[in-house]
Design an enzyme around this catalytic site. Structure first.
Site, PDB file in Angstrom:
ATOM      1  N   ARG A  91       0.826  -1.226   0.000  1.00 35.56           N
ATOM      2  CA  ARG A  91       0.000   0.000   0.000  1.00 35.56           C
ATOM      3  C   ARG A  91       0.853   1.266   0.000  1.00 35.56           C
ATOM      4  O   ARG A  91       0.474   2.261  -0.609  1.00 35.56           O
ATOM      5  CB  ARG A  91      -0.928  -0.006   1.204  1.00 35.56           C
ATOM      6  CG  ARG A  91      -2.040  -1.004   1.011  1.00 35.56           C
ATOM      7  CD  ARG A  91      -2.973  -0.988   2.173  1.00 35.56           C
ATOM      8  NE  ARG A  91      -4.125  -1.817   1.885  1.00 35.56           N
ATOM      9  CZ  ARG A  91      -4.869  -2.411   2.803  1.00 35.56           C
ATOM     10  NH1 ARG A  91      -4.575  -2.270   4.079  1.00 35.56           N
ATOM     11  NH2 ARG A  91      -5.892  -3.134   2.459  1.00 35.56           N
ATOM     12  N   LYS A 146     -20.155 -17.657  -1.651  1.00 35.70           N
ATOM     13  CA  LYS A 146     -21.565 -17.458  -1.349  1.00 35.70           C
ATOM     14  C   LYS A 146     -22.319 -16.574  -2.331  1.00 35.70           C
ATOM     15  O   LYS A 146     -21.841 -15.504  -2.708  1.00 35.70           O
ATOM     16  CB  LYS A 146     -21.676 -16.798   0.024  1.00 35.70           C
ATOM     17  CG  LYS A 146     -21.290 -17.697   1.158  1.00 35.70           C
ATOM     18  CD  LYS A 146     -21.639 -16.948   2.405  1.00 35.70           C
ATOM     19  CE  LYS A 146     -21.224 -17.628   3.669  1.00 35.70           C
ATOM     20  NZ  LYS A 146     -21.242 -16.643   4.750  1.00 35.70           N
ATOM     21  N   GLY A 200     -10.975  -9.194  -3.059  1.00 39.27           N
ATOM     22  CA  GLY A 200     -10.322 -10.215  -2.247  1.00 39.27           C
ATOM     23  C   GLY A 200      -9.668 -11.390  -2.920  1.00 39.27           C
ATOM     24  O   GLY A 200      -8.540 -11.297  -3.416  1.00 39.27           O
ATOM     25  N   GLY A 209     -12.940  -3.809  -0.651  1.00 33.12           N
ATOM     26  CA  GLY A 209     -14.311  -3.406  -0.329  1.00 33.12           C
ATOM     27  C   GLY A 209     -14.807  -2.269  -1.204  1.00 33.12           C
ATOM     28  O   GLY A 209     -15.964  -2.259  -1.642  1.00 33.12           O
TER      29      GLY A 209
HETATM   30  P1  AMP Z   1     -15.333 -15.169  -1.740  1.00 32.65           P
HETATM   31  O1  AMP Z   1     -14.648 -14.515  -0.558  1.00 32.65           O
HETATM   32  O2  AMP Z   1     -16.821 -15.144  -1.659  1.00 32.65           O
HETATM   33  O3  AMP Z   1     -14.796 -14.672  -3.048  1.00 32.65           O
HETATM   34  O4  AMP Z   1     -15.016 -16.721  -1.634  1.00 32.65           O
HETATM   35  C1  AMP Z   1     -13.723 -17.227  -1.767  1.00 32.65           C
HETATM   36  C2  AMP Z   1     -13.655 -18.568  -1.157  1.00 32.65           C
HETATM   37  O5  AMP Z   1     -14.572 -19.433  -1.813  1.00 32.65           O
HETATM   38  C3  AMP Z   1     -12.307 -19.210  -1.269  1.00 32.65           C
HETATM   39  O6  AMP Z   1     -11.761 -19.359   0.002  1.00 32.65           O
HETATM   40  C4  AMP Z   1     -12.586 -20.569  -1.915  1.00 32.65           C
HETATM   41  O7  AMP Z   1     -11.903 -21.619  -1.313  1.00 32.65           O
HETATM   42  C5  AMP Z   1     -14.074 -20.724  -1.706  1.00 32.65           C
HETATM   43  N1  AMP Z   1     -14.680 -21.610  -2.717  1.00 32.65           N
HETATM   44  C6  AMP Z   1     -14.583 -21.524  -4.046  1.00 32.65           C
HETATM   45  N2  AMP Z   1     -15.222 -22.529  -4.653  1.00 32.65           N
HETATM   46  C7  AMP Z   1     -15.759 -23.299  -3.679  1.00 32.65           C
HETATM   47  C8  AMP Z   1     -16.531 -24.482  -3.677  1.00 32.65           C
HETATM   48  N3  AMP Z   1     -16.881 -25.072  -4.813  1.00 32.65           N
HETATM   49  N4  AMP Z   1     -16.916 -24.986  -2.476  1.00 32.65           N
HETATM   50  C9  AMP Z   1     -16.563 -24.376  -1.338  1.00 32.65           C
HETATM   51  N5  AMP Z   1     -15.834 -23.260  -1.272  1.00 32.65           N
HETATM   52  C10 AMP Z   1     -15.431 -22.710  -2.436  1.00 32.65           C
END
Ligand code: AMP
Length: 398
Positions: A35, A200, A356, A379
């Site tokens: 940063r 999610k 992220g 963010g």
């Molecule tokens: P996000 O912070 O929502 O971008 O989610 C990222 C996280 O999603 C990472 O730590 C991945 O390991 C997890 N992830 C990606 N694909 C899958 C999956 N098919 N099942 C469970 N976790 C997942």
């Protein structure tokens, strides 16, 4: 609003809001200075013009006023090292007589770093009086802290009203972030493909809704794909599924159809018998995953399917990994998509990676310099993707 690169800072004291919120270890040593480095081009340009720089930033989340743990004094030596030969002073407060005097006596070519803005509650509250006091320290206001652009704090947004149009501007880092995001969301060349992954659906609903207004194609991978597959009547075994979002997923699919946006879900998946780096693995169509198995990455057919869409795109936005990329068995899909984004970029597409884990993945697999832009503002960039107005941007542009 003035354009930073056109502005001549000669003889001016530039008050620069930077994001020096760097991680420190127990000995107060900086463990990642990305940063700080990101703001160097802005600082150097002002100094080269013959101006002086007053740096203000927050560090961490101090609760009750000043504390050793969150003092920006720990950064001074490193800033001096990075700015080789430039005089860098430290004001033990960001406001008050000492800061005023130190700022006033700053000579061209010199830098003053102010103490942590968040030692005052007024900073996060966006207090006008506090912002006015900060504003009095400089002749020109430069905001180079994209990471906090989604906050309406005193130093990131409120302060801008105390400077006339021609004396407030984005720094180079912020200018690049805003230009990249606007290129994707306001002036995208079509076809525009958004690649959305991660765990999610619930975290990405607003982004998906906004993208339905802008993109021609949306690729959905990662854990969130299975809630969509379930909504379409698929059997997803033990894959990640948000029961309470199935209806939302159906709604988004319907809306996409009405708007003529192509939604691409992975045709097959790498499935595992447990969520573990050492799990037994196999391949299955994503809509008929056996009970007891879970999809942890997109499969080889899906890699090809997604790559084809990506390679025909002119604008690409990527947020979220395609699988559990932290485990070697489930990183292939994310690497494959990164490769396709890099190839499309080489063919002339504009690609922006933001938010992220996709940034972490692109860095991990060595694709950082093969895409058009990797955002530093987690963010803040996500809120931009959601179509929100960012106070730090609006304050300068309005
Ligand atoms: P996000 O912070 O929502 O971008 O989610 C990222 C996280 O999603 C990472 O730590 C991945 O390991 C997890 N992830 C990606 N694909 C899958 C999956 N098919 N099942 C469970 N976790 C997942």
């Amino acid at each position: 609003m003035s354009k930073f690169s056109d502005h001549n800072f000669k003889g001016q004291r530039a008050l620069v809001r930077v994001d020096f919120n760097v991680p420190l270890n127990d000995k107060y040593e900086i463990t990642d200075d990305t940063r700080i480095r990101a703001s160097l081009p802005t600082i150097v340009k002002i100094l080269r013009d013959g101006g002086s720089v007053i740096l203000m930033s927050h560090l961490g989340r101090p609760k009750d006023g000043p504390s050793e743990k969150f003092s920006l004094k720990h950064l001074v030596a490193h800033v001096r090292k990075l700015l080789q030969g430039v005089a860098v002073f430290f004001a033990p407060d960001c406001t008050g007589n000492e800061a005023i005097q130190m700022a006033a006596s700053l000579k061209p070519g010199e830098v003053l770093l102010l103490e942590n803005l968040r030692f005052y509650k007024e900073e996060e509250k966006g207090n006008e009086n506090f912002a006015k006091k900060l504003a009095s320290l400089g002749d020109v206001y430069v905001n180079d802290a994209f990471g906090t652009a989604h906050r309406a704090h005193a130093s990131t947004a409120v302060i801008a009203q105390f400077f006339p149009r021609e004396k407030k501007m984005f720094g180079l880092l912020m200018e690049n972030e805003v230009a990249s995001a606007e290129k994707v969301f306001l002036h995208s060349e079509k076809p525009f493909t958004a690649i959305i992954g991660g765990a999610k659906v619930s975290d990405k609903i607003l982004i998906l809704e906004n993208l339905l207004e802008k993109a021609t194609d949306i690729i959905i991978g990662g854990g969130m794909a299975y809630t969509f597959l379930k909504a379409m009547g698929g059997r997803i075994g033990n894959s990640l599924c948000e029961q309470d979002r199935i209806e939302t997923a159906s709604f988004l699919l319907k809306k996409a159809e009405e708007r003529g946006v192509n939604i691409h879900l992975p045709s097959d998946s790498v499935i595992a018998d447990k969520f573990d780096a050492e799990a037994n693995i196999s391949d299955a169509p994503s809509n008929s995953i056996p009970d007891g198995w879970m999809g942890l990455d997109i499969g080889p057919n899906a890699c090809e399917q997604f790559s084809n869409v990506i390679l025909h795109s002119k604008t690409i936005l990527w947020n979220g990994p395609m699988g559990v990329f932290e485990m070697p068995q489930f990183q292939h899909g994310t690497i494959c998509v990164a490769g396709a984004v890099a190839d499309a970029t080489q063919k002339g597409a504009f690609s922006l990676v933001g938010g992220g884990d996709s940034v972490a993945a692109v860095n991990k697999f060595g694709y950082t310099n093969k895409v058009s832009y990797v955002s530093t503002g987690g963010g803040a960039m996500l809120e931009f993707f959601e179509g929100k107005t960012l106070p730090g941007i609006a304050a300068i542009q309005s």
